[in-house]
Design a protein around this motif. Structure first.
Motif, PDB file in Angstrom:
ATOM      1  N   ASN A 225       0.722  -1.242  -0.068  1.00 12.41           N
ATOM      2  CA  ASN A 225       0.167  -0.512   0.347  1.00 12.41           C
ATOM      3  C   ASN A 225       0.601   1.630   0.580  1.00 12.41           C
ATOM      4  N   GLY A 226       2.221   0.771   0.323  1.00  9.42           N
ATOM      5  CA  GLY A 226       2.939   2.842   0.537  1.00  9.42           C
ATOM      6  C   GLY A 226       3.789   2.694   1.640  1.00  9.42           C
ATOM      7  N   GLY A 227       3.481   1.725   2.245  1.00 14.29           N
ATOM      8  CA  GLY A 227       4.349   2.025   3.700  1.00 14.29           C
ATOM      9  C   GLY A 227       5.798   1.778   3.617  1.00 14.29           C
ATOM     10  N   VAL A 228       6.442   2.181   4.103  1.00 16.86           N
ATOM     11  CA  VAL A 228       8.012   2.441   3.993  1.00 16.86           C
ATOM     12  C   VAL A 228       8.658   1.916   5.457  1.00 16.86           C
ATOM     13  N   CYS A 229       9.827   1.443   5.614  1.00 18.70           N
ATOM     14  CA  CYS A 229      10.689   1.924   6.549  1.00 18.70           C
ATOM     15  C   CYS A 229      11.567   2.424   6.334  1.00 18.70           C
ATOM     16  N   VAL A 230      11.729   3.949   7.414  1.00 26.07           N
ATOM     17  CA  VAL A 230      12.568   4.984   7.440  1.00 26.07           C
ATOM     18  C   VAL A 230      14.262   5.373   7.583  1.00 26.07           C
ATOM     19  N   GLY A 231      13.871   4.207   9.021  1.00 26.67           N
ATOM     20  CA  GLY A 231      15.229   3.842  10.274  1.00 26.67           C
ATOM     21  C   GLY A 231      14.849   2.668  10.823  1.00 26.67           C
ATOM     22  N   PHE A 232      15.803   2.732  11.177  1.00 22.46           N
ATOM     23  CA  PHE A 232      16.500   1.330  12.296  1.00 22.46           C
ATOM     24  C   PHE A 232      17.532   1.292  13.297  1.00 22.46           C
ATOM     25  N   SER A 233      17.548   0.340  14.517  1.00 20.76           N
ATOM     26  CA  SER A 233      18.945   0.221  15.361  1.00 20.76           C
ATOM     27  C   SER A 233      19.669  -0.795  14.820  1.00 20.76           C
ATOM     28  N   ASN A 234      19.469  -2.021  14.369  1.00 24.06           N
ATOM     29  CA  ASN A 234      20.112  -2.704  13.628  1.00 24.06           C
ATOM     30  C   ASN A 234      19.950  -3.801  12.785  1.00 24.06           C
ATOM     31  N   ALA A 235      20.479  -4.362  12.461  1.00 21.52           N
ATOM     32  CA  ALA A 235      19.634  -5.135  10.842  1.00 21.52           C
ATOM     33  C   ALA A 235      20.496  -6.046  10.663  1.00 21.52           C
ATOM     34  N   HIS A 236      21.028  -6.712  11.681  1.00 21.89           N
ATOM     35  CA  HIS A 236      22.246  -7.781  11.582  1.00 21.89           C
ATOM     36  C   HIS A 236      22.204  -9.238  10.901  1.00 21.89           C
ATOM     37  N   PHE A 237      20.895  -9.896  10.716  1.00 18.00           N
ATOM     38  CA  PHE A 237      20.368 -10.855   9.913  1.00 18.00           C
ATOM     39  C   PHE A 237      19.102 -10.703   9.356  1.00 18.00           C
ATOM     40  N   GLY A 238      18.789  -9.791   9.328  1.00 18.91           N
ATOM     41  CA  GLY A 238      17.305  -9.446   8.587  1.00 18.91           C
ATOM     42  C   GLY A 238      16.783  -7.855   8.529  1.00 18.91           C
ATOM     43  N   HIS A 239      16.320  -7.060   7.300  1.00 21.94           N
ATOM     44  CA  HIS A 239      15.984  -5.633   7.467  1.00 21.94           C
ATOM     45  C   HIS A 239      14.675  -5.708   8.378  1.00 21.94           C
ATOM     46  N   PRO A 240      14.002  -4.686   8.467  1.00 23.22           N
ATOM     47  CA  PRO A 240      12.960  -4.112   8.757  1.00 23.22           C
ATOM     48  C   PRO A 240      12.058  -3.981   8.306  1.00 23.22           C
ATOM     49  N   LYS A 241      12.649  -3.639   6.750  1.00 24.75           N
ATOM     50  CA  LYS A 241      11.206  -3.847   5.721  1.00 24.75           C
ATOM     51  C   LYS A 241      10.977  -5.269   5.310  1.00 24.75           C
ATOM     52  N   ASN A 242      11.670  -6.258   5.661  1.00 21.76           N
ATOM     53  CA  ASN A 242      10.821  -7.066   5.477  1.00 21.76           C
ATOM     54  C   ASN A 242       9.689  -7.175   6.193  1.00 21.76           C
ATOM     55  N   ILE A 243       8.798  -6.671   7.445  1.00 17.52           N
ATOM     56  CA  ILE A 243       8.288  -7.344   7.682  1.00 17.52           C
ATOM     57  C   ILE A 243       6.365  -6.423   8.147  1.00 17.52           C
ATOM     58  N   ILE A 244       6.866  -5.279   6.832  1.00 17.15           N
ATOM     59  CA  ILE A 244       5.751  -5.172   6.301  1.00 17.15           C
ATOM     60  C   ILE A 244       5.571  -5.768   4.560  1.00 17.15           C
ATOM     61  N   GLY A 245       6.286  -6.974   4.396  1.00 14.95           N
ATOM     62  CA  GLY A 245       6.150  -7.631   2.619  1.00 14.95           C
ATOM     63  C   GLY A 245       4.505  -8.300   2.992  1.00 14.95           C
ATOM     64  N   VAL A 246       4.543  -8.838   1.872  1.00 12.36           N
ATOM     65  CA  VAL A 246       3.594  -9.278   1.506  1.00 12.36           C
ATOM     66  C   VAL A 246       2.884 -10.315   1.920  1.00 12.36           C
ATOM     67  N   GLY A 247       2.402 -11.239   3.065  1.00 14.43           N
ATOM     68  CA  GLY A 247       1.928 -12.495   3.297  1.00 14.43           C
ATOM     69  C   GLY A 247       2.895 -12.757   4.229  1.00 14.43           C
ATOM     70  N   ARG A 248       2.578 -14.116   4.464  1.00 19.86           N
ATOM     71  CA  ARG A 248       3.246 -14.468   6.086  1.00 19.86           C
ATOM     72  C   ARG A 248       4.628 -15.159   5.634  1.00 19.86           C
ATOM     73  N   SER A 249       5.552 -14.735   6.359  1.00 18.19           N
ATOM     74  CA  SER A 249       7.252 -14.850   6.404  1.00 18.19           C
ATOM     75  C   SER A 249       7.230 -16.517   5.553  1.00 18.19           C
ATOM     76  N   LYS A 250       7.721 -17.009   4.749  1.00 21.06           N
ATOM     77  CA  LYS A 250       8.843 -17.809   4.466  1.00 21.06           C
ATOM     78  C   LYS A 250       9.774 -18.435   5.158  1.00 21.06           C
ATOM     79  N   SER A 251      10.283 -18.180   5.839  1.00 16.91           N
ATOM     80  CA  SER A 251      11.532 -18.135   7.113  1.00 16.91           C
ATOM     81  C   SER A 251      11.726 -17.100   7.418  1.00 16.91           C
ATOM     82  N   MET A 252      13.228 -17.365   8.645  1.00 17.28           N
ATOM     83  CA  MET A 252      13.349 -16.431   9.114  1.00 17.28           C
ATOM     84  C   MET A 252      14.088 -15.233   8.260  1.00 17.28           C
TER      85      MET A 252
END
Length: 398
Positions: A225-252
Motif C-alpha cells: 500500500n506504500g508503507g516504508v521503513c525509514v530507520g532502524f537500530s540494527n538489521a544484522h540478520f534481516g532488514h525491518p522492511k521485510n516485516i511489512i511484506g506480502v503475506g506471512r513470512s516464508k522463513s526467518m
C-alpha cells in the motif's frame, strides 16, 4: 529524467522494497529468448549461485537470464536485441535499479536499458503463462500478443548504459532514478544478447487512495500500500522492511532479526512483573502508506522460536516530510525532538505466534503518519500489520 551509474558506496535506495521480486508477486510476462536460462531467474530473492559442473542439454547451467548468441540482426525479432517484460508485484514509485551480473563473466550482457509504463488492467492483453522453459525463443504468436502493449514506446528510465562483468565484488550495477510517477510494468532491454543474474527494482508501493472507501480497514503500513521503513537500530540478520511484506513470512530470512545485544548481563533476571532486567532495546521506524487511525495491530513472530523478542511496544506520531528527512540524516538520534505517543504499551511476546491487539489494548486514537516499533532486548519479528482508517492530517507536510 536523470540517472546515475554505480557509485563506490551502495546507494540509499537499496533500503527500499524490491517491487519486482518473486516474493512480492513480480513476474515475467514475456522474453524474446530463454535459450540458456529463463528470465524468471532475474526475480529470485536469493543470491545467485554457481554450479561449476552442471550443464543442460543446451549448454552451461546459469542462475540468471541468458539468451543465445545473436548472429544476424532482426532474426527472430526485429528489435535486433533481446528484451523481456516484467509485471511489478507492487506497483509504485521507483528510486533505483540493480542489475547483478554475478558469475556472468564471458557471457554477460554488455549494455542494458530500462523502460516503464503504468498500465490499467484492461490495457493488458491476454498472455499465456510462460512456465519455466529453456532452449527456446518466443513464438510469433507471443510476440504478436505482447506487441499490443507497444512497449518499445514506454518511458525510458535508464538510457542504454554499460554493465560490468560478473566478477567477485564487481558484479553489482546500480542506477538511481528521479521519477515521482507510479509504474506497474518494466521493459528490460539487453544489448545485443547475453546474461544478467538478478534484476531488482527498488522503490515503494503506491495505492490510489482516491478510490478507497472511508469506512474500510486497510493495512496502513503494508509495503504493497506504500508503507516504508525509514530507520532502524540494527538489521544484522534481516532488514525491518521485510516485516511489512506480502503475506506471512516464508522463513526467518523473510523477517527482521537483530544481533544479540552485547550489553546483556551474564546472568539473566526478571522484575516483579516478569519482564527481563536487561538494558537497551532495538527499534525500527515506518512511514505509513497513508495517514490514519490505527484500530487493530498484528505482530507475528512466525519462525522465530529461540530468538523472538521478550517484549515489544509501539509508538505513533505525526511527522512532517522535513522531520522525516532530518531523522534519516541524523539516523534518528535520541536527542531528536519527535512527538512520539504510546500506541501499544510494553507487551510480552511468544515464540512462533501471531499476536493480535484491538481497541481494548490501543492507547492512541489520533491520526498518525509514522510508527516506531521497539523490541526488547533483541531478536526477530516476521510481520507487522497496522489496520486502520485512512484519514488526512492537515498539519502534516504530506
Amino acid at each position: 529524467m536523470e540517472t546515475s551509474p554505480e557509485a563506490e558506496e551502495p546507494p540509499n535506495f537499496l533500503q527500499f522494497t524490491d517491487l519486482a521480486s518473486e516474493n512480492v508477486g513480480g513476474k515475467v510476462l514475456f522474453a524474446t529468448d530463454d535459450f540458456f536460462a529463463p528470465a524468471e531467474n532475474l526475480l529470485k530473492s536469493r543470491s545467485p549461485e554457481f554450479k561449476a559442473d552442471e550443464f543442460t542439454e543446451f549448454g552451461k547451467w546459469m542462475d540468471g537470464w541468458e539468451t543465445r548468441r545473436k548472429r544476424m540482426p532482426g532474426v527472430l525479432f526485429p528489435a535486433g536485441h533481446d528484451w523481456c517484460l516484467i509485471q511489478l508485484g507492487i506497483p509504485g514509485i521507483i528510486h533505483g535499479f540493480e542489475a547483478d551480473t554475478d558469475f556472468f563473466t564471458g557471457n554477460y550482457a554488455p549494455r542494458f536499458s530500462v523502460q516503464a509504463a503504468c498500465l490499467q488492467q484492461e490495457e493488458i492483453p491476454e498472455i499465456a503463462p510462460r512456465g519455466i522453459k529453456i532452449g527456446t525463443a518466443a513464438t510469433n504468436e507471443e510476440l504478436e500478443s505482447i506487441n499490443k502493449l507497444k512497449s518499445d514506446n514506454w518511458s525510458v528510465l535508464v538510457p542504454m548504459a554499460k554493465l560490468k562483468p560478473g566478477y567477485v565484488g564487481k558484479s553489482h550495477n546500480y542506477f538511481a532514478v528521479s521519477s515521482q510517477r507510479r509504474w506497474t510494468h518494466i521493459r528490460l532491454n539487453i544489448y545485443p544478447d547475453g546474461g544478467i543474474a538478478r534484476f531488482k527494482v527498488y522503490g515503494f508501493g503506491q495505492r490510489d487512495w482516491s478510490t478507497v472507501e472511508p469506512n474500510e480497514l486497510y493495512d496502513l503500513v503494508a509495503m504493497e500500500n506504500g508503507g516504508v521503513c525509514v530507520g532502524f537500530s540494527n538489521a544484522h540478520f534481516g532488514h525491518p522492511k521485510n516485516i511489512i511484506g506480502v503475506g506471512r513470512s516464508k522463513s526467518m530470512a523473510d523477517g527482521w532479526e537483530t544481533a544479540r545485544r552485547l550489553d546483556r548481563p551474564p546472568i539473566l533476571q526478571r522484575d516483579g512483573k516478569g519482564a527481563l532486567l536487561m538494558p537497551g532495546s532495538e527499534w525500527a521506524i515506518f512511514r505509513l502508506a497513508h495517514p490514519g487511525v490505527i484500530t487493530q495491530i498484528e505482530i507475528d513472530t512466525n519462525h522465530f522460536k529461540g530468538n523472538f523478542p521478550d517484549t515489544c511496544r509501539l509508538d505513533g506520531g505525526v511527522l512532517s516530510a522535513q522531520e522525516e528527512e532530518d531523522g534519516v540524516v541524523r539516523k534518528w538520534e535520541v536527542k531528536q525532538d519527535l512527538n512520539w505517543q504510546p500506541l501499544l504499551s510494553v507487551t510480552k511476546l511468544s515464540a512462533h505466534k501471531r499476536h493480535f491487539f484491538d481497541g481494548r489494548s490501543l492507547r492512541l486514537r489520533d491520526v498518525i503518519t509514522h510508527v516506531k516499533l521497539t523490541i526488547a532486548p533483541d531478536g526477530g519479528v516476521s510481520r507487522l500489520r497496522l489496520w486502520g482508517f485512512a484519514q488526512s492530517v492537515l498539519s502534516a507536510d504530506h
